[in-house]
Design a protein around this motif. Structure first.
Motif, mmCIF file in Angstrom:
data_model
loop_
_atom_site.group_PDB
_atom_site.id
_atom_site.type_symbol
_atom_site.label_atom_id
_atom_site.label_comp_id
_atom_site.label_asym_id
_atom_site.label_seq_id
_atom_site.Cartn_x
_atom_site.Cartn_y
_atom_site.Cartn_z
ATOM 1 N N VAL A 105 38.281 42.971 56.779
ATOM 2 C CA VAL A 105 39.648 42.496 56.978
ATOM 3 C C VAL A 105 40.603 43.655 56.723
ATOM 4 C CG1 VAL A 105 41.382 40.858 56.164
ATOM 5 C CG2 VAL A 105 39.004 40.173 56.300
ATOM 6 N N PRO A 106 41.607 43.853 57.575
ATOM 7 C CA PRO A 106 42.565 44.950 57.356
ATOM 8 C C PRO A 106 43.282 44.800 56.024
ATOM 9 C CG PRO A 106 42.780 44.019 59.562
ATOM 10 C CD PRO A 106 41.863 43.112 58.817
ATOM 11 N N ARG A 151 39.040 32.948 47.665
ATOM 12 C CA ARG A 151 38.378 31.846 48.375
ATOM 13 C C ARG A 151 37.683 32.335 49.633
ATOM 14 N NH1 ARG A 151 39.930 28.356 52.513
ATOM 15 N NH2 ARG A 151 38.818 26.363 52.469
ATOM 16 N N GLN A 152 38.358 33.173 50.387
ATOM 17 C CA GLN A 152 37.731 33.715 51.594
ATOM 18 C C GLN A 152 36.526 34.598 51.246
ATOM 19 O OE1 GLN A 152 38.429 32.937 54.733
ATOM 20 N NE2 GLN A 152 39.979 31.495 54.000
ATOM 21 N N SER A 153 36.599 35.296 50.131
ATOM 22 C CA SER A 153 35.464 36.120 49.703
ATOM 23 C C SER A 153 34.262 35.249 49.348
ATOM 24 C CB SER A 153 35.860 36.990 48.510
ATOM 25 O OG SER A 153 36.925 37.864 48.846
ATOM 26 N N VAL A 154 34.512 34.106 48.688
ATOM 27 C CA VAL A 154 33.408 33.207 48.339
ATOM 28 C C VAL A 154 32.815 32.576 49.593
ATOM 29 C CG1 VAL A 154 32.783 31.125 47.060
ATOM 30 C CG2 VAL A 154 34.361 32.767 46.051
ATOM 31 N N ILE A 155 33.668 32.187 50.541
ATOM 32 C CA ILE A 155 33.155 31.635 51.804
ATOM 33 C C ILE A 155 32.274 32.652 52.504
ATOM 34 C CG2 ILE A 155 33.829 30.853 54.093
ATOM 35 C CD1 ILE A 155 36.252 29.539 52.857
ATOM 36 N N PHE A 156 32.701 33.895 52.523
ATOM 37 C CA PHE A 156 31.888 34.944 53.135
ATOM 38 C C PHE A 156 30.566 35.108 52.383
ATOM 39 C CE2 PHE A 156 30.514 39.265 53.907
ATOM 40 C CZ PHE A 156 30.743 39.424 55.270
ATOM 41 N N GLU A 157 30.604 34.988 51.072
ATOM 42 C CA GLU A 157 29.370 35.113 50.282
ATOM 43 C C GLU A 157 28.416 33.954 50.567
ATOM 44 O OE1 GLU A 157 26.608 36.740 47.818
ATOM 45 O OE2 GLU A 157 28.471 37.629 48.551
ATOM 46 N N VAL A 158 28.945 32.751 50.784
ATOM 47 C CA VAL A 158 28.095 31.612 51.137
ATOM 48 C C VAL A 158 27.364 31.885 52.450
ATOM 49 C CG1 VAL A 158 28.095 29.183 51.796
ATOM 50 C CG2 VAL A 158 29.467 29.943 49.856
ATOM 51 N N GLN A 182 37.050 31.496 63.504
ATOM 52 C CA GLN A 182 38.177 31.491 62.575
ATOM 53 C C GLN A 182 38.308 32.742 61.730
ATOM 54 O OE1 GLN A 182 38.053 27.950 60.186
ATOM 55 N NE2 GLN A 182 37.998 26.564 61.943
ATOM 56 N N HIS A 183 37.412 33.709 61.876
ATOM 57 C CA HIS A 183 37.534 34.929 61.073
ATOM 58 C C HIS A 183 38.857 35.619 61.375
ATOM 59 C CE1 HIS A 183 36.079 38.428 58.851
ATOM 60 N NE2 HIS A 183 36.568 39.171 59.835
ATOM 61 N N PRO A 184 39.573 36.133 60.408
ATOM 62 C CA PRO A 184 39.194 36.347 59.000
ATOM 63 C C PRO A 184 39.581 35.212 58.052
ATOM 64 C CG PRO A 184 41.205 37.516 59.448
ATOM 65 C CD PRO A 184 40.815 36.863 60.742
ATOM 66 N N LEU A 185 40.401 34.246 58.519
ATOM 67 C CA LEU A 185 40.796 33.148 57.634
ATOM 68 C C LEU A 185 40.058 31.887 58.081
ATOM 69 C CD1 LEU A 185 44.638 33.652 57.161
ATOM 70 C CD2 LEU A 185 42.782 34.265 55.632
ATOM 71 N N ILE A 186 38.950 31.591 57.395
ATOM 72 C CA ILE A 186 38.152 30.426 57.735
ATOM 73 C C ILE A 186 38.728 29.222 57.010
ATOM 74 C CG2 ILE A 186 35.865 29.392 57.591
ATOM 75 C CD1 ILE A 186 34.673 32.147 57.789
ATOM 76 N N GLN A 187 39.012 28.187 57.780
ATOM 77 C CA GLN A 187 39.652 27.019 57.195
ATOM 78 C C GLN A 187 38.719 26.293 56.230
ATOM 79 O OE1 GLN A 187 40.973 24.206 60.067
ATOM 80 N NE2 GLN A 187 41.785 22.765 58.568
ATOM 81 N N SER A 188 37.489 25.992 56.678
ATOM 82 C CA SER A 188 36.564 25.244 55.839
ATOM 83 C C SER A 188 35.159 25.337 56.408
ATOM 84 C CB SER A 188 36.982 23.766 55.754
ATOM 85 O OG SER A 188 36.018 23.014 55.043
ATOM 86 N N ILE A 189 34.174 25.315 55.507
ATOM 87 C CA ILE A 189 32.767 25.195 55.893
ATOM 88 C C ILE A 189 32.120 24.016 55.166
ATOM 89 C CG2 ILE A 189 32.468 27.643 56.411
ATOM 90 C CD1 ILE A 189 31.181 27.974 53.654
ATOM 91 N N ALA A 190 32.924 23.251 54.443
ATOM 92 C CA ALA A 190 32.379 22.156 53.640
ATOM 93 C C ALA A 190 31.793 21.066 54.527
ATOM 94 C CB ALA A 190 33.462 21.577 52.727
ATOM 95 N N ASP A 191 32.397 20.797 55.687
ATOM 96 C CA ASP A 191 31.879 19.750 56.552
ATOM 97 C C ASP A 191 30.489 20.088 57.074
ATOM 98 O OD1 ASP A 191 33.030 21.893 57.868
ATOM 99 O OD2 ASP A 191 33.436 20.724 59.689
ATOM 100 N N ILE A 192 30.234 21.363 57.363
ATOM 101 C CA ILE A 192 28.925 21.781 57.855
ATOM 102 C C ILE A 192 27.870 21.635 56.765
ATOM 103 C CG2 ILE A 192 27.640 23.718 58.825
ATOM 104 C CD1 ILE A 192 30.238 24.771 59.980
#
Length: 808
Positions: A197-198, A212-219, A284-294
């Motif tokens: 991300v720039p 939060r975005q860093s944790v989503i990327f780590e998941v 949605q990169h770089p700001l992913i809204q959610s991955i909880a539904d998946i």
């Protein structure tokens, strides 16, 4: 749409005059950007107004203007007096076109560039050449919110559209990095959200949103690594084992099923999960809204597969280690696999453990992501549901893991058992329900020539036996357990003395006296033998039928250890009783307690004063019905007793016969047979019932007696059965040189024959079925009437006898 990414779109009405920006000269932001031709097909942002059909309006411009086109209301874009001025805003007015309707996450409220009011309509910058220069009044690196944050007048649709356009312009340079990340070809040092991300995006975003975005990327990254490891197991281990002669073909399929179990099912679930996560990341990169539904949808699908694998894992690990210890080819194969570049010097057990540790790690990541999620974000409703689901699932698998670990210990114990020479003990170890309930060290004290000798034992409590074992270390470090005493079945195990006081155990310690100075030490005095005493906590177990000869006092090292053994033994005995009660062929029913009693040791059955009588041990019993009542007859050394079932508080003695061995009834012929020391006798069944119910005196019953055998015949046993539609009475008599089988059949009253000396009732109601008795083996001990043949059970085998062949 470029590169598969949805882009913000501006719909410009035809014949619209470009808007002027009088604040361009005073704007503190300077954009030096030249877009590529394919990005500006209409030359909307061209430097030369003559090259485009749309250009900047100037006072001296001769560009024709259509007065019929309505001019936008500039009051809609003015800042209200209640909102502070933004560092990105200019002081001039702004005329803009309506923005398209885009719906994004609430986290997309930070702008990476000045809003559209500060953008030059005559020069748009390229995505790969963005340069932001601030005035001296602005400190570089300071995070400042865009001008539209907190504005009540700006619509959410226009806010999200502006942010999407800004991020899309800045992140197209990282598309290649994202593609390499998903392919696994990105350097490990660059596999982080902040590396893709720039810097401008990180500066304007809230700190919690960055985390939060860093944790989503780590998941997503951990899911990619997990799938790669599971695929590695299949490519590096399973496929070569199928093609190489490492394990014999007869054992290979069982080994693969035992060690890798349902790993392919888990891999299929996570491949689908990873594909969905990658697709969401590309959109949605770089700001992913959610991955909880998946994750929620997949968690509901893989629950069953994970439960089976986790509960089986201890067995898989034990099978792998056993094969590794016994098979040199398997050791060499795993050593070669360890040099594979994808393995990275990890052993196979690490990959087998991956599904067991995956869910707790995923739970930890999602819990961290929840802490960085805004309170009004939809994930605050979905994430607690996922965390509760995974946490409860992990806890529910713990009993299964413990049971499997106990099974592994049980298998290892069975392999290490060594029995005494010439001793054969069937512990029923191959039963699938067999399990090890408790195992631990205990001590036992033996009487020696001088004092007592202490021995350390390993006591194993199975679900059916208690084993006293002595561990012995063999060559190669292998430990064997020698069975030092015959196992005690839990049905006969008795416990006592768990509150006994402690007893000291003397132990010798060899130590060098370090308190004496070196000059005063001698060769003998420097090495001293000191005795220490350790308190031991005793308890007693014994066999119910051999209280004196099979009584064992065991010693625990602490009070807590003794309590653990007490609880384990009590629970094991109760569990064994419950299992037996649930798996009985016949349900026991206590008819009477207290009437049938044994005399004291060395005493006589009959008391001298005649007040108290002892019936002796029950030797036989038979139920029957007569006169519409259900009765039961019991044979004891003192005679035959009869009582009504359900009202059996008072038995009545009806026959004075010595030592009845067996009782039989033939209701169709009204016969009651008694085998006693004086032979085989028959009585009237109805008269027997009347005497028992006090409706008839005993004299008619004695008059109905019929002696089926002679007085000098020694009857071994008697059986009654139906053969070829007829009721037969079979009994064996022992002579001087042989054993003979006699078969008689009862007669109906109208078939009765003239009396003989063996009958005192005036009629003979039994006749021989065979003309002559048949000689049978001397070691016979039982008879079994079959449908058309008779089974003769002897010590050397079972003989089948056909009476029809004899009759023919």
């Amino acid at each position: 749409m470029a590169n598969g990414r949805p882009q913000p779109h501006l719909s410009i009405p035809p014949r619209t005059r470009p808007l002027s920006n009088p604040s361009l000269a005073t704007d503190s932001w300077n954009f030096l950007v030249t877009p590529p031709p394919d990005r500006d097909p209409l030359n909307l942002w061209a430097d030369d107004p003559q090259r485009s059909s749309f250009g900047l309006a100037s006072p001296d411009s001769t560009y024709p203007f259509d007065p019929s086109f309505p001019e936008p209301d500039t009051s809609l874009f003015e800042r209200p007096p209640s909102r502070a001025a933004s560092a990105y805003e200019s002081s001039g007015a702004y005329h803009g076109y309506p923005e398209p309707h885009l719906y994004r996450s609430t986290s997309h409220r930070a702008s990476l560039r000045p809003s559209i009011s500060q953008r030059s309509l005559g020069h748009r910058h390229a995505r790969s050449e963005v340069q932001l220069t601030s005035s001296p009044s602005v400190v570089r690196g300071e995070s400042r919110p865009p001008s539209f944050i907190g504005s009540d007048e700006s619509s959410p649709e226009s806010t999200v559209a502006v942010l999407s356009d800004e991020l899309s312009s800045l992140t197209f340079a990282s598309e290649e990095g994202l593609r390499k990340f998903q392919m696994g070809s990105l350097p490990e040092s660059d596999e982080a959200w902040h590396r893709l991300v720039p810097p401008e995006a990180r500066e304007v975003l809230d700190k919690k949103e960055v985390l939060r975005q860093s944790v989503i990327f780590e998941v997503i990254k951990s899911e990619r690594d997990y799938v790669q490891d599971l695929e590695l197991v299949k490519d590096v281990y399973i496929s070569p084992l199928l093609n190489l002669p490492v394990i014999s073909r007869s054992r290979l399929q069982g080994f693969l099923s035992e060690v890798f179990y349902n790993l392919d099912e888990i891999l299929a679930h996570h491949r689908r999960l990873l594909d969905q996560l990658f697709e969401r990341q590309r959109e949605q990169h770089p700001l992913i809204q959610s991955i909880a539904d998946i994750i929620l949808e997949t968690s509901l699908q893989f629950r069953q597969s994970y439960e089976a694998y986790i509960k089986h894992y201890p067995l898989a690990e034990a099978r792998h280690r056993t094969e590794l210890r016994r098979n040199p080819k398997y050791q060499s194969f795993l050593s070669q696999c360890g040099h594979h570049p994808r393995v990275r010097k990890r052993d196979l057990n690490t990959f087998i453990t991956r599904p067991v540790t995956r869910l707790p790690r995923l739970t930890l990541l999602l819990s961290t992501m929840q802490g960085y999620t805004a309170a009004d974000h939809p994930d605050q409703e979905t994430l607690p549901l996922i965390l509760s689901l995974l946490t409860q699932f992990v806890k529910s698998t713990q009993p299964g893991i413990e049971a499997a670990e106990s099974k592994v210990q049980f298998y290892a114990l069975c392999e290490s058992l060594v029995y005494q020479k010439g001793e054969i003990i069937d512990l029923d170890l191959f039963d699938e329900s067999r399990s090890l309930l408790h195992l631990g060290p205990l001590a036992r004290r033996y009487r020696a020539d001088v004092g007592y000798h202490w021995a350390d034992l390993n006591v194993a409590l199975l679900d059916n036996y208690l084993l006293l074992l002595k561990p012995e270390r063999r060559s190669g470090g292998e430990i064997r357990h020698v069975v030092v005493s015959r196992p005690i079945p839990l049905e006969y195990l008795c416990l006592s003395n768990f509150n006994s006081p402690t007893e000291p155990r003397k132990e010798k310690n060899n130590s060098i006296d370090q308190q004496q100075p070196q000059s005063s030490r001698s060769l003998l005095s420097s090495f001293s033998i000191r005795s220490t005493y350790r308190q031991m906590y005793p308890f007693t177990v014994h066999h119910a039928t051999s209280k004196m000869t099979r009584r064992y006092t065991l010693y625990a090292a602490s009070e807590e250890e003794r309590d653990k053994w007490r609880v384990a033994l009590v629970e094991a005995i109760a569990l064994r009783k419950v299992r037996q009660d649930a798996n009985m062929w016949f349900a026991p029913h206590t008819i009477n307690e207290g009437f049938f009693r044994m005399p004291p040791l060395g005493g006589q059955i009959h008391s001298s004063n005649g007040v108290r009588h002892f019936t002796g041990r029950i030797r036989c019993a038979v139920p029957f019905s007569s006169g519409g009542k259900n009765l039961i007859a019991v044979g004891c050394p003192t005679g035959v007793y009869v009582a009504v079932r359900g009202q059996s508080s008072q038995f009545r003695k009806v026959l004075q016969l010595p030592n009845p061995t067996s009782l039989h009834t033939i209701p169709s012929h009204n016969k009651f047979l008694v085998h006693c020391d004086s032979g085989l006798k028959a009585y009237s069944l109805d008269l027997l019932a009347r005497v028992a119910m006090h409706t008839s005196p005993p004299q008619p019953l004695d008059a109905s007696r019929e002696n089926i055998t002679a007085a000098d015949d020694l009857v071994l046993f008697v059986k009654v059965g139906r053969f070829a539609g007829k009721i037969l009475v079979l009994y064996a008599t022992k002579g001087l040189w042989q054993v003979q089988l006699h078969i008689v059949t009862p007669l109906l009253p109208d078939e009765a024959q003239p009396p003989k000396r063996r009958s005192i009732s005036g009629l003979l109601t039994f006749k021989p079925y065979l003309k002559d008795p048949i000689s049978i083996p001397k070691d016979v001990h039982d008879l079994t009437p079959l449908r058309r043949k008779i089974g003769i059970c002897a010590e050397r085998g079972i003989h089948i006898f056909d009476p029809e062949h004899v009759l023919a």
